[in-house]
Scaffold this motif. Structure first.
Motif, PDB file in Angstrom:
ATOM      1  N   ARG A  63      55.059 133.331  50.939  1.00 43.84           N
ATOM      2  CA  ARG A  63      54.480 134.009  49.787  1.00 43.84           C
ATOM      3  C   ARG A  63      55.513 134.961  49.206  1.00 43.84           C
ATOM      4  N   VAL A  64      55.384 135.288  47.921  1.00 46.47           N
ATOM      5  CA  VAL A  64      56.299 136.189  47.233  1.00 46.47           C
ATOM      6  C   VAL A  64      55.461 137.221  46.481  1.00 46.47           C
ATOM      7  N   ALA A  65      55.866 138.470  46.561  1.00 49.98           N
ATOM      8  CA  ALA A  65      55.095 139.544  45.945  1.00 49.98           C
ATOM      9  C   ALA A  65      55.270 139.585  44.429  1.00 49.98           C
ATOM     10  N   ASP A  66      56.493 139.368  43.927  1.00 49.37           N
ATOM     11  CA  ASP A  66      56.742 139.521  42.501  1.00 49.37           C
ATOM     12  C   ASP A  66      56.830 138.163  41.819  1.00 49.37           C
ATOM     13  N   LEU A  67      58.040 137.652  41.557  1.00 51.22           N
ATOM     14  CA  LEU A  67      58.189 136.375  40.849  1.00 51.22           C
ATOM     15  C   LEU A  67      59.484 135.693  41.260  1.00 51.22           C
ATOM     16  N   LYS A  68      59.348 134.507  41.826  1.00 47.97           N
ATOM     17  CA  LYS A  68      60.497 133.720  42.255  1.00 47.97           C
ATOM     18  C   LYS A  68      60.221 132.263  41.923  1.00 47.97           C
ATOM     19  N   VAL A  69      61.241 131.569  41.417  1.00 47.27           N
ATOM     20  CA  VAL A  69      61.081 130.160  41.073  1.00 47.27           C
ATOM     21  C   VAL A  69      62.162 129.346  41.794  1.00 47.27           C
ATOM     22  N   THR A  70      61.781 128.151  42.212  1.00 45.40           N
ATOM     23  CA  THR A  70      62.708 127.221  42.854  1.00 45.40           C
ATOM     24  C   THR A  70      62.590 125.878  42.160  1.00 45.40           C
ATOM     25  N   MET A  71      63.732 125.327  41.746  1.00 45.10           N
ATOM     26  CA  MET A  71      63.730 124.031  41.070  1.00 45.10           C
ATOM     27  C   MET A  71      63.641 122.913  42.103  1.00 45.10           C
ATOM     28  N   VAL A  72      62.629 122.082  41.968  1.00 43.75           N
ATOM     29  CA  VAL A  72      62.502 120.884  42.806  1.00 43.75           C
ATOM     30  C   VAL A  72      63.236 119.719  42.154  1.00 43.75           C
ATOM     31  N   GLY A  73      63.057 119.567  40.849  1.00 46.85           N
ATOM     32  CA  GLY A  73      63.724 118.504  40.110  1.00 46.85           C
ATOM     33  C   GLY A  73      62.860 117.982  38.992  1.00 46.85           C
ATOM     34  N   HIS A  74      63.499 117.552  37.908  1.00 46.52           N
ATOM     35  CA  HIS A  74      62.839 117.082  36.698  1.00 46.52           C
ATOM     36  C   HIS A  74      61.924 118.192  36.171  1.00 46.52           C
ATOM     37  N   ALA A  75      60.612 117.971  36.056  1.00 46.88           N
ATOM     38  CA  ALA A  75      59.717 119.017  35.558  1.00 46.88           C
ATOM     39  C   ALA A  75      58.968 119.722  36.680  1.00 46.88           C
ATOM     40  N   THR A  76      59.405 119.529  37.901  1.00 47.74           N
ATOM     41  CA  THR A  76      58.733 120.111  39.059  1.00 47.74           C
ATOM     42  C   THR A  76      59.413 121.408  39.464  1.00 47.74           C
ATOM     43  N   VAL A  77      58.660 122.499  39.327  1.00 46.12           N
ATOM     44  CA  VAL A  77      59.147 123.830  39.670  1.00 46.12           C
ATOM     45  C   VAL A  77      58.132 124.478  40.598  1.00 46.12           C
ATOM     46  N   THR A  81      54.385 133.758  42.717  1.00 45.09           N
ATOM     47  CA  THR A  81      54.155 135.031  42.047  1.00 45.09           C
ATOM     48  C   THR A  81      52.862 135.667  42.519  1.00 45.09           C
ATOM     49  N   ARG A  82      52.914 136.960  42.800  1.00 42.73           N
ATOM     50  CA  ARG A  82      51.734 137.743  43.172  1.00 42.73           C
ATOM     51  C   ARG A  82      50.972 137.096  44.323  1.00 42.73           C
ATOM     52  N   GLY A  83      51.693 136.523  45.284  1.00 42.77           N
ATOM     53  CA  GLY A  83      51.074 135.902  46.445  1.00 42.77           C
ATOM     54  C   GLY A  83      50.525 134.514  46.217  1.00 42.77           C
ATOM     55  N   MET A  84      50.697 133.958  45.001  1.00 40.73           N
ATOM     56  CA  MET A  84      50.202 132.616  44.688  1.00 40.73           C
ATOM     57  C   MET A  84      51.361 131.633  44.578  1.00 40.73           C
ATOM     58  N   THR A 311      72.903 134.197  31.136  1.00 34.15           N
ATOM     59  CA  THR A 311      72.113 134.626  32.291  1.00 34.15           C
ATOM     60  C   THR A 311      70.621 134.701  31.986  1.00 34.15           C
ATOM     61  N   ARG A 312      70.248 134.545  30.726  1.00 36.22           N
ATOM     62  CA  ARG A 312      68.830 134.623  30.367  1.00 36.22           C
ATOM     63  C   ARG A 312      68.143 133.259  30.309  1.00 36.22           C
ATOM     64  N   PHE A 313      68.921 132.178  30.224  1.00 29.39           N
ATOM     65  CA  PHE A 313      68.338 130.839  30.069  1.00 29.39           C
ATOM     66  C   PHE A 313      69.167 129.901  30.936  1.00 29.39           C
ATOM     67  N   TRP A 314      68.586 129.455  32.041  1.00 27.26           N
ATOM     68  CA  TRP A 314      69.323 128.743  33.085  1.00 27.26           C
ATOM     69  C   TRP A 314      68.808 127.308  33.201  1.00 27.26           C
ATOM     70  N   ALA A 315      69.708 126.345  33.044  1.00 26.70           N
ATOM     71  CA  ALA A 315      69.394 124.948  33.338  1.00 26.70           C
ATOM     72  C   ALA A 315      69.529 124.755  34.845  1.00 26.70           C
ATOM     73  N   MET A 316      68.439 124.926  35.563  1.00 30.83           N
ATOM     74  CA  MET A 316      68.483 124.962  37.022  1.00 30.83           C
ATOM     75  C   MET A 316      68.652 123.564  37.614  1.00 30.83           C
ATOM     76  N   GLU A 317      69.497 123.476  38.618  1.00 35.29           N
ATOM     77  CA  GLU A 317      69.668 122.251  39.407  1.00 35.29           C
ATOM     78  C   GLU A 317      68.648 122.246  40.554  1.00 35.29           C
ATOM     79  N   PRO A 318      68.297 121.064  41.080  1.00 37.27           N
ATOM     80  CA  PRO A 318      67.439 121.034  42.257  1.00 37.27           C
ATOM     81  C   PRO A 318      67.981 121.912  43.383  1.00 37.27           C
ATOM     82  N   ALA A 319      67.108 122.700  43.973  1.00 36.38           N
ATOM     83  CA  ALA A 319      67.376 123.665  45.055  1.00 36.38           C
ATOM     84  C   ALA A 319      67.870 125.021  44.549  1.00 36.38           C
ATOM     85  N   ASP A 320      68.141 125.156  43.241  1.00 39.18           N
ATOM     86  CA  ASP A 320      68.444 126.491  42.720  1.00 39.18           C
ATOM     87  C   ASP A 320      67.189 127.365  42.801  1.00 39.18           C
ATOM     88  N   THR A 321      67.389 128.623  43.154  1.00 39.02           N
ATOM     89  CA  THR A 321      66.310 129.594  43.279  1.00 39.02           C
ATOM     90  C   THR A 321      66.646 130.829  42.462  1.00 39.02           C
TER      91      THR A 321
END
Length: 326
Positions: A63-77, A81-84, A311-321
């Motif tokens: 779980r994460v208290a604030d906001l964290k995103v991890t790229m899985v791949g394609h449109a899967t992220v 956030t807030r424990g969800m 740094t404001r708009f990132w084309a994330m690769e799979p496994a980027d967090t």
């Protein structure tokens, strides 16, 4: 023969549903078979590599208290956030196809191994194309996590076989999950699983809203004169993170109505006045003519032209967090 009955949804006529099919008000219909043939027999796509190794292995926190995103791949992220824990358009299969012996094939493994997923509470499912609605993955998620699915009208009928629980929304409708409100927002796209069910299930974006944040996910959209963005900026205020598609845009004569390019995504980002953005829908499976890295390169060019910090708009690769700054 064009079907006169909708197999997925029955409901009243509206400004985007004619009683059988959904449509984009004032927008463009998807191209037909003649144009598809012209594309497929025209300019050859830029070749993609057969496979690309993952740069890292990621095992997210439970779980994460604030906001964290991890790229899985394609449109899967994975959005934490807030424990969800939320997954967008989950896709872990080898191919985006009705069969696993043909169709667009994954060139890079998912950024999170399926068994390393944290407990998944919620799935946001934007539409029914195979690269966004992967029935095998949804069935696995049902067995392992039993999450709730939020999806636009008609898509629940397609995924009913998985046994997943669904909350179904029309454009403009909302649902509250715990402390989060989720709003179903219009975008310019279409959907189909075969040749006879075109636009029988609706497509949409999702605005996630808490007392602290607003987070936007759009799975697929054409830019459509900016209409997917203008109403969001007006109705929701400051957006902390926008997850926007930047791939599958070439050739423009065929793709422009349904898939925005990176420059249009940057314009959408500006219209939203969002703090940060993630570029997804690129680099995992080849759907169109552009090269594997073209969306990332074109995004960098568009950001520079708009004088927006990369740094404001990132084309994330799979496994980027990315832990999104407050």
């Amino acid at each position: 023969m064009r079907s006169t009955q909708n197999r997925y949804y029955q409901g009243p006529v509206s400004d985007h549903f004619d009683g059988v099919r959904f449509f984009n008000p004032g927008g463009a219909e998807p191209k037909g078979l003649a144009d598809l043939w012209k594309w497929r027999t025209g300019e050859k796509p830029t070749p993609w590599p057969e496979s690309i190794p993952l740069a890292q292995v990621v095992k997210p926190s439970a779980r994460v208290a604030d906001l964290k995103v991890t790229m899985v791949g394609h449109a899967t992220v994975l959005v934490q956030t807030r424990g969800m824990n939320i997954l967008t358009d989950p896709f872990w299969s080898d191919r985006a196809s009705p069969v696993q012996f043909g169709g667009p094939k994954r060139v890079i493994k998912p950024g999170i191994a399926f068994q390393d997923l944290p407990p998944i509470d919620l799935i946001l499912l934007s539409h029914c194309h195979y690269d966004h609605m992967d029935i095998d993955t949804l069935s696995r998620l049902k067995a392992a996590h039993d999450p709730l699915v939020i999806t636009p009208l008609g898509n629940d009928a397609i995924i009913a076989k998985t046994g997943l629980r669904c909350r179904v929304l029309d454009w403009g409708q909302s649902v509250r999950i715990g402390e989060m409100g989720i709003h179903c927002t219009p975008c310019h796209h279409w959907g189909a699983r075969g040749v006879s069910d075109r636009s029988m299930a609706l497509w949409a974006g999702f605005m996630m809203e808490t007392s602290q944040d607003r987070l936007l996910f759009i799975g697929d959209t054409g830019f459509d004169q900016g209409r997917p963005y203008h109403h969001l900026a007006k109705n929701f205020g400051k957006i902390r993170l926008a997850m926007l598609p930047i791939g599958a845009y070439d050739p423009r004569w065929f793709m422009a109505d349904q898939h925005q390019n990176p420059a249009e995504a940057v314009t959408g980002f500006q219209i939203l006045d969002a703090q940060y953005a993630i570029g997804h829908h690129w680099g995992t499976i080849q759907l169109t003519n552009e090269g594997r890295n073209d969306p990332k390169l074109d995004l960098a060019t568009a950001l520079a032209a708009a004088q927006i910090e990369s740094t404001r708009f990132w084309a994330m690769e799979p496994a980027d967090t990315w832990s999104i700054p407050a």
